[in-house]
Design a protein around this motif. Sequence first.
Motif, PDB file in Angstrom:
ATOM      1  N   THR A   3       0.844  -1.193   0.000  1.00 29.89           N
ATOM      2  CA  THR A   3       0.000   0.000   0.000  1.00 29.89           C
ATOM      3  C   THR A   3       0.882   1.246   0.000  1.00 29.89           C
ATOM      4  O   THR A   3       1.885   1.312   0.722  1.00 29.89           O
ATOM      5  CB  THR A   3      -0.911   0.014   1.242  1.00 29.89           C
ATOM      6  OG1 THR A   3      -1.702  -1.161   1.247  1.00 29.89           O
ATOM      7  CG2 THR A   3      -1.809   1.238   1.238  1.00 29.89           C
ATOM      8  N   GLU A   5       1.009   4.520   1.311  1.00 27.93           N
ATOM      9  CA  GLU A   5       0.264   5.169   2.388  1.00 27.93           C
ATOM     10  C   GLU A   5       0.026   6.655   2.132  1.00 27.93           C
ATOM     11  O   GLU A   5      -1.096   7.152   2.299  1.00 27.93           O
ATOM     12  CB  GLU A   5       0.992   4.972   3.728  1.00 27.93           C
ATOM     13  CG  GLU A   5       1.120   3.530   4.170  1.00 27.93           C
ATOM     14  CD  GLU A   5      -0.211   2.924   4.610  1.00 27.93           C
ATOM     15  OE1 GLU A   5      -1.204   3.662   4.722  1.00 27.93           O
ATOM     16  OE2 GLU A   5      -0.242   1.692   4.830  1.00 27.93           O
ATOM     17  N   TRP A   6       1.073   7.393   1.775  1.00 30.70           N
ATOM     18  CA  TRP A   6       0.911   8.844   1.626  1.00 30.70           C
ATOM     19  C   TRP A   6      -0.111   9.151   0.537  1.00 30.70           C
ATOM     20  O   TRP A   6      -1.012   9.960   0.723  1.00 30.70           O
ATOM     21  CB  TRP A   6       2.246   9.521   1.307  1.00 30.70           C
ATOM     22  CG  TRP A   6       2.187  11.011   1.471  1.00 30.70           C
ATOM     23  CD1 TRP A   6       2.534  11.732   2.570  1.00 30.70           C
ATOM     24  CD2 TRP A   6       1.721  11.981   0.500  1.00 30.70           C
ATOM     25  NE1 TRP A   6       2.315  13.082   2.359  1.00 30.70           N
ATOM     26  CE2 TRP A   6       1.814  13.260   1.097  1.00 30.70           C
ATOM     27  CE3 TRP A   6       1.232  11.896  -0.797  1.00 30.70           C
ATOM     28  CZ2 TRP A   6       1.449  14.437   0.431  1.00 30.70           C
ATOM     29  CZ3 TRP A   6       0.848  13.052  -1.464  1.00 30.70           C
ATOM     30  CH2 TRP A   6       0.970  14.310  -0.840  1.00 30.70           C
ATOM     31  N   SER A   8      -2.448   7.219  -0.654  1.00 31.72           N
ATOM     32  CA  SER A   8      -3.788   6.764  -0.253  1.00 31.72           C
ATOM     33  C   SER A   8      -4.452   7.798   0.653  1.00 31.72           C
ATOM     34  O   SER A   8      -5.642   8.109   0.489  1.00 31.72           O
ATOM     35  CB  SER A   8      -3.691   5.418   0.464  1.00 31.72           C
ATOM     36  OG  SER A   8      -3.210   4.407  -0.392  1.00 31.72           O
ATOM     37  N   ASN A   9      -3.693   8.330   1.593  1.00 31.36           N
ATOM     38  CA  ASN A   9      -4.242   9.342   2.496  1.00 31.36           C
ATOM     39  C   ASN A   9      -4.569  10.633   1.762  1.00 31.36           C
ATOM     40  O   ASN A   9      -5.600  11.265   2.015  1.00 31.36           O
ATOM     41  CB  ASN A   9      -3.263   9.614   3.640  1.00 31.36           C
ATOM     42  CG  ASN A   9      -3.111   8.432   4.572  1.00 31.36           C
ATOM     43  OD1 ASN A   9      -4.040   7.648   4.735  1.00 31.36           O
ATOM     44  ND2 ASN A   9      -1.946   8.293   5.181  1.00 31.36           N
ATOM     45  N   LYS A  14      -7.673   3.899  -1.918  1.00 31.34           N
ATOM     46  CA  LYS A  14      -6.741   2.843  -1.539  1.00 31.34           C
ATOM     47  C   LYS A  14      -5.834   2.566  -2.733  1.00 31.34           C
ATOM     48  O   LYS A  14      -6.284   2.056  -3.768  1.00 31.34           O
ATOM     49  CB  LYS A  14      -7.485   1.578  -1.111  1.00 31.34           C
ATOM     50  CG  LYS A  14      -6.589   0.559  -0.405  1.00 31.34           C
ATOM     51  CD  LYS A  14      -7.390  -0.590   0.186  1.00 31.34           C
ATOM     52  CE  LYS A  14      -6.483  -1.557   0.938  1.00 31.34           C
ATOM     53  NZ  LYS A  14      -7.242  -2.713   1.498  1.00 31.34           N
TER      54      LYS A  14
END
Length: 234
Positions: A3, A5-6, A8-9, A14
């Motif tokens: 994933t 992360e950065w 996705s946020n 996702k």
Amino acid sequence: MKTVEWDSNFYKKKIGKISIVNQTVKEFVCEIENARENNFDLIYVFVEDKNVPIEDYLKRHSQCFDEKVVYVKPIDSSADKPSKVFVYDGPANEQLIHLGFEAGKFSRFGIDPRLSPYFKTMYKLWIENSINKSFADFLICKYSESEPQIITSFVTGKADGNVGRIGLIATNPLYQGKGIGREIMKASEYHFLQSGAVDIEVATQLENKIACAFYSSIGFKIKTITPIYHYWLK
């Protein structure tokens, strides 16, 4: 697959990443189906080695938005501290933000139509996070000698072990062709040298012919070329 992360946020989606190294099409399709079952919205697919069968599959089911070129050169151990360039420690002003947009004008994040509405917000954050040292060790800029209120060029960099990596670099289009890019790159080289780095790396897009020619002209050699596909699952 992992994933991202950065991203996705930031995008509120996702997002995952798959690196293609010695995979078969069957193995890749299994990873994609697993991602679908785990409710991923988007997969960045980095083709790290030449894989014609998978690229043929990707061309039918996704789109290549970048051919990422990484350039590398040894750092000059005799690099002097530069004059007329400065480590920036002020706010993320409009000049730097617009130079950030200039730096990313060939970016896949601006070209993919499903991500492009967020392009300016992303690059503004990149500038802000470079200044506060979340994304970079330094942001160096050069001001116009005749109009000292104007930032003509900037570069960000972060040391990663013995490698200094350029993050963003851009020169105001009105000041291009005057040797400012060379000057700002020499400044970054000096700062990386102080951190113990022995090589300097910078990434751009193969489509950015001007940037590719510039890096070649100042002694950089191509290290890798990586096609990057965006595989949308939703």
